[in-house]
Scaffold this motif. Structure first.
Motif, short mmCIF file in Angstrom:
data_model
loop_
_atom_site.label_atom_id
_atom_site.label_comp_id
_atom_site.label_asym_id
_atom_site.label_seq_id
_atom_site.Cartn_x
_atom_site.Cartn_y
_atom_site.Cartn_z
N VAL A 165 37.47 42.06 26.07
CA VAL A 165 38.76 42.39 26.67
C VAL A 165 39.51 41.10 26.95
O VAL A 165 38.92 40.05 27.19
CB VAL A 165 38.56 43.20 27.98
N VAL B 253 35.17 47.83 29.35
CA VAL B 253 36.24 47.31 30.20
C VAL B 253 37.57 47.42 29.49
O VAL B 253 37.68 47.06 28.31
CB VAL B 253 35.97 45.84 30.59
N PHE C 211 42.17 47.48 30.44
CA PHE C 211 43.23 47.35 31.44
C PHE C 211 43.97 48.68 31.55
O PHE C 211 44.55 49.16 30.57
CB PHE C 211 44.20 46.23 31.06
N TYR D 191 41.95 46.52 36.06
CA TYR D 191 40.93 46.74 35.04
C TYR D 191 39.95 47.81 35.50
O TYR D 191 39.61 47.89 36.68
CB TYR D 191 40.17 45.44 34.75
N LEU E 235 39.10 40.61 37.09
CA LEU E 235 37.83 40.51 36.37
C LEU E 235 36.76 39.72 37.12
O LEU E 235 35.64 39.56 36.64
CB LEU E 235 38.01 39.88 34.96
#
Length: 532
Positions: A99, A162, A164, A171, A198
């Motif tokens: 990601v 993961v 967004f 996230y 994150l």
């Protein structure tokens, strides 16, 4: 079935898409699209391994492509297990996600596995200094808040996905896990964590998905399509309906419902596994899926974890919101100008088969196509038969596999892949001394109901790998034999010759007329990529 020890070594100039090398199996896919480039990360087994724990001491490799046909492989793994016995990933760098972070650089979240800690699984984060992930720092364990971890079992905590979530501006992380309490065989759940940076993650109060019908939902992912629906995709290694499945909902929080699509939400069968996706570059209403088809070892009669990647697949939603799967159109480029007209009667691409009150078979000569990768296409012009289909790896006793099409309604069919011969009840097996094996897949390897075949059928044979696409469904399997060739053996006691034919037709009690029948060969091995 084809043994991994029998796979021939390809020419050194040929880059491999299906697997890193004949001695190493490809496993769980982790795709991400960056601008117009597909990055396909995937797990790879150590060479010449078969079983846990050595086979699962996996590392991450990467392929890249802009057209889904020509692939470039990195010369070395992206992430490997660390050598220290106490390292959190000492016994395997397992599935995760790629990601882009808030700074625009690529991040990898992956599972670390350590046998010395009772097989504990942790989520690690590795960072790159650029958008395309040229190099990654070693992973560090993520930090999380909330009481959600205490609601889960200690061991299963893996396969982070993961992404967004734009409307929430944060996230989301999905984690494959199991509830700490409840019926043992059905505690599988998908945990949900959230983060703005994150760095630190907070557990949602409850799992995102806990259907009380499986052991563990491996390799989950969640995405939305232009129809506004959300799709939760994961893989089940436990029957019923094992393989990669999907559930859909009007909200990312669910409830996620089982599609009434004739396949119970399965995208294929249990042998196309751990499939994950990314958006299609030229059409964001579609996604490109990648999954693997397991290795099988004859001497142990066992399926293994990992195998060969299947052909990239295009997935989209129909007007009911059900997912439909087909091969990416780009793959047809690999078969241009390689037709084999000998499979059909006449030059118009038409084929008629008939048999009144019985089952008839036909085996056309393949010639040079016998040893090549094949693409068979046909449309159903008219069907007045109980069933018909394609014979695969069938010998003179007609023992082999069958891809069977059975009319089930107006313009719809039940499509099944059937294995050799169904096992007998114990009484009959004892009486005739015919104790046939009872494989875990069963007699019906894959079954899809209510399939509309108006768009025709496409069948790919890559050595021992079968991949069929029809009516928005797919069927994948590894057939007997490592090379998929016609085998002729002399039976000296009976004074006869037994032949194993790679491809043929059958029709049961009736008549079938096919049109636009074509067989093309040689494409998948003649270009970079898709070699085995």
């Amino acid at each position: 079935m084809g043994s991994i020890d029998q796979i021939p070594t390809p020419p050194p100039e040929r880059a491999l898409y299906s697997r890193v090398s004949p001695a190493q199996a490809a496993a769980d896919a982790i795709p991400i699209l960056i601008e117009d480039t597909y990055h396909l990360f995937h797990l790879t087994t150590p060479p010449f391994t078969r079983h846990h724990p050595p086979r699962l001491r996996s590392c991450w490799w990467r392929l890249r492509s802009r057209n889904l046909v020509d692939w470039e492989r990195d010369p070395q793994p992206i992430i490997k297990p660390r050598e220290s016995p106490s390292a959190q990933d000492a016994d395997g760098v397992w599935t995760g996600a790629a990601v882009l972070g808030p700074d625009g650089n690529m991040n990898i979240f992956h599972t670390g596995y350590n046998l010395s800690q009772s097989g504990k699984q942790v989520i690690l984060r590795a960072r790159a200094q650029d958008r395309h992930g040229s190099k990654f720092q070693p992973g560090c364990e993520i930090q999380f808040n909330g009481e959600g971890r205490s609601k889960l079992e200690d061991i299963d905590f893996r396969d982070p996905f993961v992404f967004f979530h734009e409307s929430e501006a944060q996230y989301w992380m999905l984690v494959a896990s199991r509830l700490a309490n409840g019926p043992f065989w059905s505690r599988g759940c998908v945990a949900l964590l959230k983060s703005t940076d994150l760095e630190t993650w907070t557990f949602a109060p409850q799992p995102l998905y806990a259907p009380n019908d499986m052991f563990c939902p491996e390799c989950p992912e969640l995405f939305t399509l232009p129809n506004g629906k959300w799709y939760l995709v994961y893989s089940r290694f436990q029957a019923p309906n094992a393989g990669t499945v999907y559930r859909f909902a009007d909200s990312p929080y669910g409830p996620f419902r089982i599609p009434r699509d004739g396949s119970h939400g399965r995208l294929d069968g249990r042998r196309w596994y751990a499939a994950k996706s990314c958006p299609k570059a030229a059409d964001r209403s579609k996604r490109i899926f990648f999954g693997w088809i397991g290795d099988y070892v004859e001497d142990e009669a066992k399926w293994l974890w990992g195998g060969d990647f299947g052909i990239p697949r295009e997935v989209y939603a129909d007007d009911k919101g059900y997912l439909r799967i087909t091969t990416v159109p780009e793959v047809d480029q690999l078969f241009e100008g390689t037709s084999k007209p000998g499979l059909i009667s006449g030059s118009t691409g038409e084929l008629s088969l008939s048999s009144a009150g019985s089952t008839s078979t036909a085996f056309p000569g393949l010639g040079i196509a016998e040893t090549e990768d094949l693409l068979l296409r046909f449309d159903i012009q008219q069907c007045d038969a109980h069933s018909f289909g394609v014979l695969l790896q069938v010998n003179d006793t007609e023992k082999g596999h069958r891809l069977k099409f059975t009319p089930s309604g107006e313009n719809t069919y039940t499509v099944t892949l059937l294995t050799d011969v169904a096992a007998l009840d114990d009484f009959w097996a004892d009486q005739y001394d015919l104790h046939l094996p009872r494989p875990v897949d069963g007699y019906e390897l894959v079954r899809h109901d209510g399939v509309n075949l108006a768009g025709g059928v496409a069948l790919f044979l890559r050595e021992s790998i079968l991949e069929c696409f029809c009516g928005g469904r797919s069927i994948s399997f590894r057939l007997p034999g490592s090379a998929g060739l016609t085998v002729i053996t002399a039976d000296t006691e009976e004074g006869r010759v037994v032949r194993s034919r790679r491809l043929g037709w059958f029709v049961e009690d009736g008549e079938i007329e096919l049109s636009n029948v074509s067989l093309r060969y040689g494409g998948l091995l003649s270009r970079t990529g898709y070699a085995v």
